[in-house]
Design an enzyme around this catalytic site. Structure first.
Site, PDB file in Angstrom:
ATOM      1  N   HIS A 133      -2.543  27.642 -12.173  1.00  0.00           N
ATOM      2  CA  HIS A 133      -2.506  28.803 -13.207  1.00  0.00           C
ATOM      3  C   HIS A 133      -3.496  29.548 -13.221  1.00  0.00           C
ATOM      4  CE1 HIS A 133       1.176  26.616 -15.433  1.00  0.00           C
ATOM      5  NE2 HIS A 133       0.359  24.930 -14.582  1.00  0.00           N
ATOM      6  N   ASP A 180      -4.932  30.875 -16.203  1.00  0.00           N
ATOM      7  CA  ASP A 180      -5.384  30.805 -17.848  1.00  0.00           C
ATOM      8  C   ASP A 180      -5.835  29.665 -17.376  1.00  0.00           C
ATOM      9  OD1 ASP A 180      -2.991  29.128 -17.200  1.00  0.00           O
ATOM     10  OD2 ASP A 180      -2.239  30.330 -19.248  1.00  0.00           O
ATOM     11  N   GLY A 184       4.459  24.253 -20.331  1.00  0.00           N
ATOM     12  CA  GLY A 184       4.505  23.806 -21.801  1.00  0.00           C
ATOM     13  C   GLY A 184       4.280  22.469 -21.653  1.00  0.00           C
ATOM     14  N   HIS A 226       7.995  23.786 -13.957  1.00  0.00           N
ATOM     15  CA  HIS A 226       6.936  21.664 -14.383  1.00  0.00           C
ATOM     16  C   HIS A 226       8.569  20.387 -14.479  1.00  0.00           C
ATOM     17  CE1 HIS A 226       3.789  24.725 -14.703  1.00  0.00           C
ATOM     18  NE2 HIS A 226       3.241  23.581 -14.942  1.00  0.00           N
ATOM     19  N   GLU A 250       6.022  15.481 -14.755  1.00  0.00           N
ATOM     20  CA  GLU A 250       4.556  15.275 -14.579  1.00  0.00           C
ATOM     21  C   GLU A 250       4.548  14.888 -16.487  1.00  0.00           C
ATOM     22  OE1 GLU A 250       0.950  18.140 -15.871  1.00  0.00           O
ATOM     23  OE2 GLU A 250       2.929  19.220 -16.233  1.00  0.00           O
TER      24      GLU A 250
END
Length: 415
Positions: free
Chosen positions: A30, A32, A189, A216, A219
């Site tokens: 990522h 960020d 998110g 994603h 997880e």
């Protein structure tokens, strides 16, 4: 511009240097989550963003401690400070440029960095302008790396946030900006409670325009999330995917297997018994394994967020919610090696370098120390990553050749 230095974890400097030099392919990182602490401090001062600390060492420690909370929700809160300073085109360009330089120093020869442009529009940027700023930074970083003798290629994966309702707009921007280095789409998110089904329009749009998708899944939620990623998203890869192990059933305990083996006419070592003899697979796990859908495994991050079931409990312990019971606490408890032994297409990734204080080199070092990974193991996971990159076939073939060439010229450990 200096590369970020990751604190050495082991005393054997040669081993670390050897592993750092290995050519690596990174599929789950990522943007960020990869800022240099000093960059966070400097950008925060420019935009007036208040940080927990303005001392580099204390800020770095704060990020690590906040992320190491066994909670994905708390982990994600740390991004308020990185996203909060990435508000302008100049900031995005700087962060992207430094990311590429740091990745090259980590031995990465190809990487696909993901980020959510919708989170960076507060200062008047639109989605396209934000994507273009990151692309300028990537190009500049690739040039900086080349000046240092490192040939690296970095592409963008554009994320939409699951909890928001602008995923279709983000998907359209991703498709529009293929010429700016965008190679894929993701949903990031909070996973639990925000299913892929809520973003069907965006995922259908990507499918119609043949934009690769990695979601994603597996997880912060379990097998059903993975099922939706495959069904609704037509995901070509799974972001994390580690909870696919919840679709395994243990045939018999390891102790029972050892007892049965001991009764055989000839002596056998239970450690050599294939993992497939220990577990049966549900339909989702079998589909993912049999079709070699790559898992973007991020071990250090998984330990921080209670995302990885403890390997000794897999297939035997009922799992309900985010209970602390049954979650891996140590690297050696992570099921990464079980997944490999069962034939899953495992790739290794850092996820968030700043929050997890990790890198590809650190992940490889941990695999070497905890699971005994050697040259062929590192080559295997790297080739899977290279073959799974969201690149045209000729570029993937070239990437595979670069990996093989790098291993052919790299000395053996201790030689």
């Amino acid at each position: 511009m200096s590369a970020q230095v990751v604190t050495p974890l082991f005393d054997n400097a040669y081993d670390e240097g050897w592993i750092a030099s290995l050519p690596k392919v990174c599929l789950h990182d990522h943007l960020d989550g990869s800022l240099r602490p000093q960059t966070v401090i400097e950008l925060a001062a420019e935009v007036g963003h208040e940080l927990p600390y303005t001392d580099q060492a204390r800020l770095e420690r704060w990020f690590s401690e906040a992320a190491d909370s066994r909670s994905l929700a708390r982990y994600l809160q740390t991004f308020e400070h990185t996203v909060g300073v990435m508000r302008t085109a100049e900031a995005l360009e700087r962060v992207a440029r430094e990311y590429v330089v740091d990745a090259a120093a980590d031995g990465i020869i190809h990487g696909e960095v993901r980020w959510a442009p919708e989170q960076h529009l507060s200062e008047g940027l639109d989605l396209d302008a934000a994507i273009h700023a990151v692309e300028r930074g990537i190009v500049a970083g690739e040039s900086d790396a080349a000046d240092r003798g490192h040939i690296i290629s970095i592409r963008q994966i554009v994320c939409a946030m699951r909890q928001n309702d602008c995923s279709l707009e983000v998907a359209r921007a991703a498709v529009r900006n293929r010429s700016s280095g965008v190679v894929g789409f993701d949903l990031a998110g909070p996973e639990l409670g925000f299913s892929a089904e809520l973003h069907r329009e965006a995922l259908d749009y990507c499918a119609r325009h043949f934009l690769q998708v990695t979601l994603h899944a597996g997880e912060a939620d379990g097998v059903e999330s993975i099922r939706q990623a495959l069904h609704e998203g037509r995901a070509a890869r799974l972001g994390h995917g580690v909870r696919i192990v919840e679709d395994l059933t243990r045939r018999q305990s390891h102790a029972a297997l050892a007892d049965n083996v001991a009764r055989l006419p000839h002596s056998h070592d239970v450690s050599l018994v294939p993992a497939t003899s220990l577990y049966s697979m549900g339909e989702v796990a079998a589909w993912v394994r049999d079709r070699r859908i790559p898992l973007e495994i991020c071990p250090c991050s998984n330990l921080q967020t209670d995302a990885a079931p403890r390997v000794s409990d897999i297939g035997a312990t009922a799992r309900t919610g985010n209970s602390s019971t049954g979650w891996a606490r140590e690297y050696r408890e992570h099921p990464v090696e079980l997944l490999r032994s069962l034939g899953f297409a495992v790739t290794i990734n850092p996820d968030n370098r700043l929050m997890s204080r990790t890198s590809m080199t650190r992940e490889f070092l941990k695999l070497a120390h905890e699971f005994g990974y050697e040259r062929e193991d590192f080559l295997s996971v790297t080739l899977i990553a290279a073959e799974s990159a969201f690149l045209p076939l000729d570029e993937r073939n070239d990437l595979v050749d670069r990996v093989l060439a790098g291993y052919s010229t790299s000395p053996e450990v201790g030689s």
